[in-house]
Design a protein around this motif. Structure first.
Motif, mmCIF file in Angstrom:
data_model
loop_
_atom_site.group_PDB
_atom_site.id
_atom_site.type_symbol
_atom_site.label_atom_id
_atom_site.label_comp_id
_atom_site.label_asym_id
_atom_site.label_seq_id
_atom_site.Cartn_x
_atom_site.Cartn_y
_atom_site.Cartn_z
ATOM 1 N N THR A 190 0.776 -1.342 0.005
ATOM 2 C CA THR A 190 0.221 -0.053 -0.008
ATOM 3 C C THR A 190 0.811 1.288 -0.025
ATOM 4 N N GLN A 191 1.844 1.199 0.697
ATOM 5 C CA GLN A 191 2.727 2.223 1.147
ATOM 6 C C GLN A 191 3.732 2.461 -0.212
ATOM 7 N N SER A 192 4.227 1.579 -0.856
ATOM 8 C CA SER A 192 5.179 1.345 -1.784
ATOM 9 C C SER A 192 4.782 0.571 -3.099
ATOM 10 N N PRO A 193 3.617 0.772 -3.670
ATOM 11 C CA PRO A 193 3.264 -0.104 -4.616
ATOM 12 C C PRO A 193 4.351 -0.537 -5.798
ATOM 13 N N ASP A 194 3.932 -1.705 -6.284
ATOM 14 C CA ASP A 194 5.047 -2.232 -7.474
ATOM 15 C C ASP A 194 6.509 -2.179 -7.195
ATOM 16 N N PHE A 195 6.866 -2.082 -5.803
ATOM 17 C CA PHE A 195 8.349 -2.055 -5.657
ATOM 18 C C PHE A 195 8.776 -3.409 -5.191
ATOM 19 N N PHE A 196 10.011 -3.820 -5.278
ATOM 20 C CA PHE A 196 10.318 -5.028 -4.636
ATOM 21 C C PHE A 196 11.644 -4.809 -4.066
ATOM 22 N N PRO A 197 11.408 -4.647 -2.448
ATOM 23 C CA PRO A 197 12.611 -4.501 -1.676
ATOM 24 C C PRO A 197 13.223 -5.878 -1.453
ATOM 25 N N LEU A 198 14.601 -5.826 -1.293
ATOM 26 C CA LEU A 198 15.266 -6.923 -0.798
ATOM 27 C C LEU A 198 15.383 -7.131 0.891
ATOM 28 N N TYR A 199 15.733 -6.018 1.480
ATOM 29 C CA TYR A 199 15.907 -5.959 3.006
ATOM 30 C C TYR A 199 15.542 -4.634 3.488
ATOM 31 N N THR A 200 15.025 -4.545 4.879
ATOM 32 C CA THR A 200 14.939 -3.248 5.728
ATOM 33 C C THR A 200 15.859 -2.475 6.214
ATOM 34 N N GLU A 201 15.859 -1.380 6.410
ATOM 35 C CA GLU A 201 16.563 -0.607 6.944
ATOM 36 C C GLU A 201 16.169 0.079 8.051
ATOM 37 N N GLU A 202 16.843 -0.315 9.478
ATOM 38 C CA GLU A 202 16.189 -0.203 10.558
ATOM 39 C C GLU A 202 14.697 -0.489 10.700
ATOM 40 N N GLY A 203 14.668 -1.602 10.088
ATOM 41 C CA GLY A 203 12.875 -2.159 9.937
ATOM 42 C C GLY A 203 12.026 -1.520 8.971
ATOM 43 N N LYS A 204 12.741 -0.486 8.099
ATOM 44 C CA LYS A 204 11.848 0.088 6.908
ATOM 45 C C LYS A 204 12.309 -0.565 5.528
ATOM 46 N N TRP A 205 11.221 -0.836 4.800
ATOM 47 C CA TRP A 205 11.377 -1.465 3.497
ATOM 48 C C TRP A 205 12.015 -0.411 2.252
ATOM 49 N N GLN A 206 11.493 0.741 2.353
ATOM 50 C CA GLN A 206 11.874 1.686 1.294
ATOM 51 C C GLN A 206 13.112 2.458 1.572
ATOM 52 N N HIS A 207 14.262 2.131 0.923
ATOM 53 C CA HIS A 207 15.426 2.966 1.017
ATOM 54 C C HIS A 207 16.185 3.164 -0.155
ATOM 55 N N GLU B 63 12.619 -10.918 -6.774
ATOM 56 C CA GLU B 63 11.347 -10.096 -7.067
ATOM 57 C C GLU B 63 10.374 -11.244 -7.153
ATOM 58 N N GLY B 64 10.380 -12.395 -6.879
ATOM 59 C CA GLY B 64 9.286 -13.347 -6.686
ATOM 60 C C GLY B 64 8.690 -13.708 -5.488
ATOM 61 N N PHE B 65 9.409 -13.126 -4.353
ATOM 62 C CA PHE B 65 8.964 -13.570 -2.913
ATOM 63 C C PHE B 65 7.932 -12.804 -2.604
ATOM 64 N N LEU B 66 7.658 -11.667 -2.954
ATOM 65 C CA LEU B 66 6.552 -10.923 -2.467
ATOM 66 C C LEU B 66 5.365 -11.347 -3.096
ATOM 67 N N GLY B 67 5.257 -11.791 -4.705
ATOM 68 C CA GLY B 67 4.187 -12.228 -5.076
ATOM 69 C C GLY B 67 3.995 -13.851 -4.611
ATOM 70 N N GLY B 68 5.224 -14.536 -4.332
ATOM 71 C CA GLY B 68 5.081 -15.828 -3.647
ATOM 72 C C GLY B 68 4.116 -15.673 -2.589
ATOM 73 N N GLU C 62 18.374 -7.237 10.106
ATOM 74 C CA GLU C 62 17.225 -6.620 9.146
ATOM 75 C C GLU C 62 16.222 -7.586 9.062
ATOM 76 N N SER C 63 14.826 -7.487 8.296
ATOM 77 C CA SER C 63 14.141 -8.058 7.753
ATOM 78 C C SER C 63 14.748 -8.313 6.312
ATOM 79 N N VAL C 64 14.404 -9.622 5.616
ATOM 80 C CA VAL C 64 15.061 -9.647 4.318
ATOM 81 C C VAL C 64 13.870 -10.481 3.637
ATOM 82 N N MET C 65 13.780 -10.244 2.281
ATOM 83 C CA MET C 65 12.646 -10.524 1.791
ATOM 84 C C MET C 65 12.517 -12.255 1.438
ATOM 85 N N TRP C 66 13.518 -12.868 1.293
ATOM 86 C CA TRP C 66 13.671 -14.533 1.400
ATOM 87 C C TRP C 66 13.150 -14.858 2.678
ATOM 88 N N GLY C 67 13.787 -14.274 3.687
ATOM 89 C CA GLY C 67 13.606 -14.796 4.800
ATOM 90 C C GLY C 67 11.914 -14.731 5.092
#
Ligand code: GLY
Ligand code: GLY
Length: 374
Positions: A30-47, A57-62, A351-356
């Motif tokens: 909702t906050q970052s439509p069509d964005f595919f992050p790999l990892y957070t920075e201090e818990g935040k995805w968009q950086h 890029e498959g893990f979010l859709g997965g 951090e949180s990591v997208m494959w995790g």
């Protein structure tokens, strides 16, 4: 905030964590439509930090496909199709060795739900594209970094090559998939079941030269996530080929993981590093949990079956606590804390990591009854 009861049974906590996962993924898209992050920075995805390579890029859709299937939910189904279509062109991507990660989590799950051959065609094309990475002299699928490099990570992507070969009756493609696994088994998996991250080959002769690493401590040490890619990937290779040698290797890797990890089941980034930056790397634990549940369903040995199933539950019991699950960490945007991407490059550490996130959600889905082997 989704409800989480730390004193509830493993299954109830798993179901609550999946609810929390939906809240977090919905927040991200909702906050970052069509964005595919790999990892957070201090818990935040968009950086604006670096990716190193484009493999997540498959893990979010997965995760959306898992949520859609579990809940028969129109919102998640529509989002899952959208996020899968956004990466459709990657079926032709020859830059990365990761098309298994990208398509197995998305278009393959879509095909599983529909049986639609037009959907399956993308999965098959991705497997064929991966097959183009094959080096005939060294008999391996090359990594994204260089032509002489083979990564242990590619074991998680060779499954889609087996699949494309099996579905189309392509014997040559099947040979490439099988030879990649045999080469990896011979040169990147060691006698004690540990693994090297990377193997380097002589391109003229095909001779294997040395083991090295990017994300582990050093060339002869054991990077935990790499080993979990092997544990899970050799299991999948056995599942898709029936070759008992691959089951044997998956079991050796699993036994090493269990023998070397702390009793709570979450390893450090590298088992051999004398003073690790962090005591735990949660994404390796999540991958291991999902890979062990698969291995428990594949092995014919009852003692191993019980051991792998029990250890997967031990890992998940640890991850399903507020130490790891971000459920009461204010403003943390990921699901699972304490993952690390690349310590040497200082990318996504603790951090949180997208494959995790993805393999944690997948493991919880299996714990609650989804098929354990794919
Ligand atoms: N799997 C992506 C990488 O090895 O960096
Ligand atoms: N190189 C892919 C990974 O970080 O596991």
């Amino acid at each position: 905030m989704a409800e989480f009861d730390p004193s509830a049974s493993l299954e109830i906590r798993a179901a609550q964590a999946l609810e929390f996962g939906q809240t977090q993924v919905r927040g991200l898209i909702t906050q970052s439509p069509d964005f595919f992050p790999l990892y957070t920075e201090e818990g935040k995805w968009q950086h604006g930090r670096a990716a190193w390579t484009n493999w997540c890029e498959g893990f979010l859709g997965g995760m959306m496909w898992i949520f859609a299937r579990r809940g028969e939910d129109v919102y998640w189904r529509e989002r899952a199709e959208h996020y899968s279509r956004l990466i459709e062109d990657r079926q032709h991507d020859t830059e990365v060795h990761d098309l298994g990660f990208v398509f197995w989590s998305t278009w393959k799950r879509w095909f599983n739900l529909t049986g639609d051959e037009a959907i399956q065609a993308r999965v098959i094309q991705a497997g064929r594209t991966m097959g183009q990475r094959f080096n005939d002299k060294g008999k391996f699928l090359r990594s994204f970094v260089a032509a002489d490099s083979c990564f242990i990570d590619i074991m998680m992507n060779v499954g889609i090559v087996f699949y494309a070969a099996n579905e189309t009756g392509d014997e040559d493609l099947l040979r490439k998939a099988r030879e990649h696994c045999l080469t990896t088994r011979k040169f990147l998996v060691r006698g004690d079941g540990s693994t090297a991250h990377e193997g380097i080959f002589d391109l003229q002769s095909g001779e294997f030269l040395r083991q090295t690493t990017h994300q582990g401590w050093r060339s002869d040490s054991s990077w935990a996530r790499g080993l979990t890619w092997a544990l899970y990937g050799f299991g999948t290779a056995y599942h898709l080929s029936g070759d008992e040698r691959f089951l044997d290797t998956a079991e050796q890797c699993a036994d090493f993981f269990i023998a070397r990890s702390p009793s709570h089941g979450v390893p450090p980034n590298d088992w051999d590093e004398p003073s690790p930056r962090l005591p735990v790397e949660s994404s390796a634990a999540a991958i291991a949990a999902s890979g062990l549940l698969q291995l428990a369903s594949l092995t014919g040995d009852q003692t191993r079956k019980t051991m792998y199933d029990t250890y997967a539950r031990t890992i998940l019991d640890t991850l399903l606590t507020t130490e790891f699950l971000a459920v009461d960490t204010p403003e943390w945007e990921g699901i699972l804390k304490h993952g690390s991407y690349h310590e040497r490059l200082d990318l996504g550490v603790d951090e949180s990591v997208m494959w995790g996130e993805y393999f944690f959600v997948e493991a919880l889905d299996k714990l609650l009854g989804a098929p354990a082997a794919s």
